[in-house]
Design a protein around this motif. Structure first.
Motif, PDB file in Angstrom:
ATOM      1  N   PHE A 208       4.919  46.369  -1.575  1.00 50.49           N
ATOM      2  CA  PHE A 208       3.772  47.280  -1.930  1.00 50.49           C
ATOM      3  C   PHE A 208       3.474  47.722  -3.367  1.00 50.49           C
ATOM      4  CE2 PHE A 208       0.498  50.722  -1.727  1.00 50.49           C
ATOM      5  CZ  PHE A 208      -0.405  49.787  -1.633  1.00 50.49           C
ATOM      6  N   ILE A 209       4.678  47.917  -3.530  1.00 52.30           N
ATOM      7  CA  ILE A 209       4.654  49.111  -4.793  1.00 52.30           C
ATOM      8  C   ILE A 209       4.252  47.723  -5.647  1.00 52.30           C
ATOM      9  CG2 ILE A 209       6.140  50.402  -7.268  1.00 52.30           C
ATOM     10  CD1 ILE A 209       6.789  52.048  -4.877  1.00 52.30           C
ATOM     11  N   LEU A 210       5.902  46.217  -5.831  1.00 54.01           N
ATOM     12  CA  LEU A 210       5.373  45.180  -6.658  1.00 54.01           C
ATOM     13  C   LEU A 210       3.591  44.799  -6.718  1.00 54.01           C
ATOM     14  CD1 LEU A 210       8.968  43.628  -6.487  1.00 54.01           C
ATOM     15  CD2 LEU A 210       8.084  45.435  -7.830  1.00 54.01           C
ATOM     16  N   ILE A 211       3.305  44.660  -5.898  1.00 48.60           N
ATOM     17  CA  ILE A 211       2.155  43.722  -5.573  1.00 48.60           C
ATOM     18  C   ILE A 211       1.077  44.431  -6.312  1.00 48.60           C
ATOM     19  CG2 ILE A 211      -0.014  43.162  -4.085  1.00 48.60           C
ATOM     20  CD1 ILE A 211       2.155  42.247  -2.278  1.00 48.60           C
ATOM     21  N   ILE A 212       1.116  46.265  -6.158  1.00 49.52           N
ATOM     22  CA  ILE A 212       0.239  46.806  -7.170  1.00 49.52           C
ATOM     23  C   ILE A 212       0.378  46.693  -8.568  1.00 49.52           C
ATOM     24  CG2 ILE A 212      -1.003  49.280  -7.342  1.00 49.52           C
ATOM     25  CD1 ILE A 212      -1.722  47.895  -4.671  1.00 49.52           C
ATOM     26  N   PHE A 213       1.821  47.131  -8.725  1.00 45.70           N
ATOM     27  CA  PHE A 213       1.839  47.278  -9.760  1.00 45.70           C
ATOM     28  C   PHE A 213       1.269  45.703 -11.000  1.00 45.70           C
ATOM     29  CE2 PHE A 213       4.566  46.235 -13.611  1.00 45.70           C
ATOM     30  CZ  PHE A 213       5.207  47.315 -14.309  1.00 45.70           C
ATOM     31  N   THR A 214       1.954  44.582  -9.949  1.00 44.74           N
ATOM     32  CA  THR A 214       1.752  43.275 -10.528  1.00 44.74           C
ATOM     33  C   THR A 214       0.110  43.052 -10.730  1.00 44.74           C
ATOM     34  OG1 THR A 214       3.718  42.185 -10.219  1.00 44.74           O
ATOM     35  CG2 THR A 214       1.553  40.771 -10.732  1.00 44.74           C
TER      36      THR A 214
ATOM     37  N   TRP B 292      -1.234  45.247 -13.489  1.00 45.60           N
ATOM     38  CA  TRP B 292      -0.977  45.154 -14.914  1.00 45.60           C
ATOM     39  C   TRP B 292      -2.132  43.962 -15.064  1.00 45.60           C
ATOM     40  CZ3 TRP B 292       4.873  42.617 -16.131  1.00 45.60           C
ATOM     41  CH2 TRP B 292       4.574  42.825 -17.463  1.00 45.60           C
ATOM     42  N   GLN B 293      -1.898  42.900 -14.602  1.00 51.20           N
ATOM     43  CA  GLN B 293      -2.575  41.490 -14.562  1.00 51.20           C
ATOM     44  C   GLN B 293      -4.530  41.358 -14.750  1.00 51.20           C
ATOM     45  OE1 GLN B 293      -2.597  39.025 -12.068  1.00 51.20           O
ATOM     46  NE2 GLN B 293      -0.092  38.334 -12.290  1.00 51.20           N
ATOM     47  N   ASP B 294      -5.005  43.130 -14.496  1.00 54.01           N
ATOM     48  CA  ASP B 294      -6.037  43.530 -14.210  1.00 54.01           C
ATOM     49  C   ASP B 294      -6.870  44.082 -15.143  1.00 54.01           C
ATOM     50  OD1 ASP B 294      -6.500  41.087 -11.557  1.00 54.01           O
ATOM     51  OD2 ASP B 294      -6.460  43.723 -10.357  1.00 54.01           O
ATOM     52  N   GLU B 295      -5.918  44.926 -15.255  1.00 51.04           N
ATOM     53  CA  GLU B 295      -6.249  46.570 -16.411  1.00 51.04           C
ATOM     54  C   GLU B 295      -4.846  46.884 -17.516  1.00 51.04           C
ATOM     55  OE1 GLU B 295      -7.398  50.079 -14.208  1.00 51.04           O
ATOM     56  OE2 GLU B 295      -8.011  49.139 -12.682  1.00 51.04           O
ATOM     57  N   ASN B 296      -3.884  47.326 -17.648  1.00 56.04           N
ATOM     58  CA  ASN B 296      -3.226  47.485 -18.285  1.00 56.04           C
ATOM     59  C   ASN B 296      -1.933  47.587 -18.245  1.00 56.04           C
ATOM     60  OD1 ASN B 296      -3.654  49.714 -18.486  1.00 56.04           O
ATOM     61  ND2 ASN B 296      -5.154  50.042 -19.792  1.00 56.04           N
TER      62      ASN B 296
ATOM     63  N   SER C  98      -9.745  48.844  -1.589  1.00 58.71           N
ATOM     64  CA  SER C  98     -10.084  47.540  -0.899  1.00 58.71           C
ATOM     65  C   SER C  98     -10.391  46.734  -1.795  1.00 58.71           C
ATOM     66  CB  SER C  98     -11.548  48.751  -0.715  1.00 58.71           C
ATOM     67  OG  SER C  98     -12.006  49.163  -0.954  1.00 58.71           O
ATOM     68  N   GLU C  99     -11.823  47.974  -3.118  1.00 60.39           N
ATOM     69  CA  GLU C  99     -11.819  46.736  -4.695  1.00 60.39           C
ATOM     70  C   GLU C  99     -10.432  45.930  -4.951  1.00 60.39           C
ATOM     71  OE1 GLU C  99     -11.490  49.850  -8.273  1.00 60.39           O
ATOM     72  OE2 GLU C  99     -13.681  50.287  -6.663  1.00 60.39           O
ATOM     73  N   ASP C 100      -9.739  45.962  -5.314  1.00 62.20           N
ATOM     74  CA  ASP C 100      -8.506  45.303  -5.911  1.00 62.20           C
ATOM     75  C   ASP C 100      -8.241  43.279  -5.018  1.00 62.20           C
ATOM     76  OD1 ASP C 100      -8.466  46.640  -8.270  1.00 62.20           O
ATOM     77  OD2 ASP C 100      -6.773  48.183  -7.330  1.00 62.20           O
ATOM     78  N   PHE C 101      -8.249  43.716  -3.855  1.00 64.48           N
ATOM     79  CA  PHE C 101      -8.140  42.820  -2.256  1.00 64.48           C
ATOM     80  C   PHE C 101      -9.130  42.115  -2.225  1.00 64.48           C
ATOM     81  CE2 PHE C 101      -4.184  45.338  -3.827  1.00 64.48           C
ATOM     82  CZ  PHE C 101      -3.278  44.963  -3.866  1.00 64.48           C
ATOM     83  N   ILE C 102     -10.510  42.764  -2.689  1.00 64.23           N
ATOM     84  CA  ILE C 102     -11.644  42.024  -1.993  1.00 64.23           C
ATOM     85  C   ILE C 102     -12.191  41.857  -3.094  1.00 64.23           C
ATOM     86  CG2 ILE C 102     -13.577  41.976  -0.557  1.00 64.23           C
ATOM     87  CD1 ILE C 102     -12.161  44.615   0.815  1.00 64.23           C
TER      88      ILE C 102
END
Length: 104
Positions: free
Chosen positions: A13-19, A22-26, A88-92
């Motif tokens: 989960f940490i790796l998914i959120i980090f990636t 990083w892709q969406d923001e910074n 929720s907004e990151d995965f929908i």
């Protein structure tokens, strides 16, 4: 075994959120989110450990499901609902983004 599975789920989960962050923001936002998850895990495990200590004996329900495993399961359930709301907004995805414009 259950404890290892729970730790593996948290690391994944940490790796998914980090990636994703990083892709969406910074990169700094990605590290801040990792810090949030680590702090919530640490504090949450302490709180659920106190709850488990009041409810269950040190032996727990067996060899694989002792008091620590019980507290980790409680923590994972609580984190599931919190992160489901928080991220929720990151995965929908919006259905309008998937549909191509139709020409008449």
């Amino acid at each position: 075994m259950i404890t290892g599975l729970i730790f593996s789920i948290h690391i994944l989960f940490i790796l998914i959120i980090f990636t994703k962050k990083w892709q969406d923001e910074n990169l700094s936002t990605a590290f801040l989110n990792v810090g949030l998850i680590v702090i919530l895990f640490s504090v949450g495990w302490t709180i659920t450990g106190m709850i488990a200590k009041a409810i269950i004996e040190p032996e727990g329900l067996g060899i694989e499901f002792n008091r620590d495993t019980f507290s980790l399961v409680l923590l994972t359930i609580a984190e599931f609902f919190f992160y489901r709301f928080y991220y929720s907004e990151d995965f929908i995805s919006n259905d309008k983004e998937r549909q191509s414009p139709q020409s008449d």
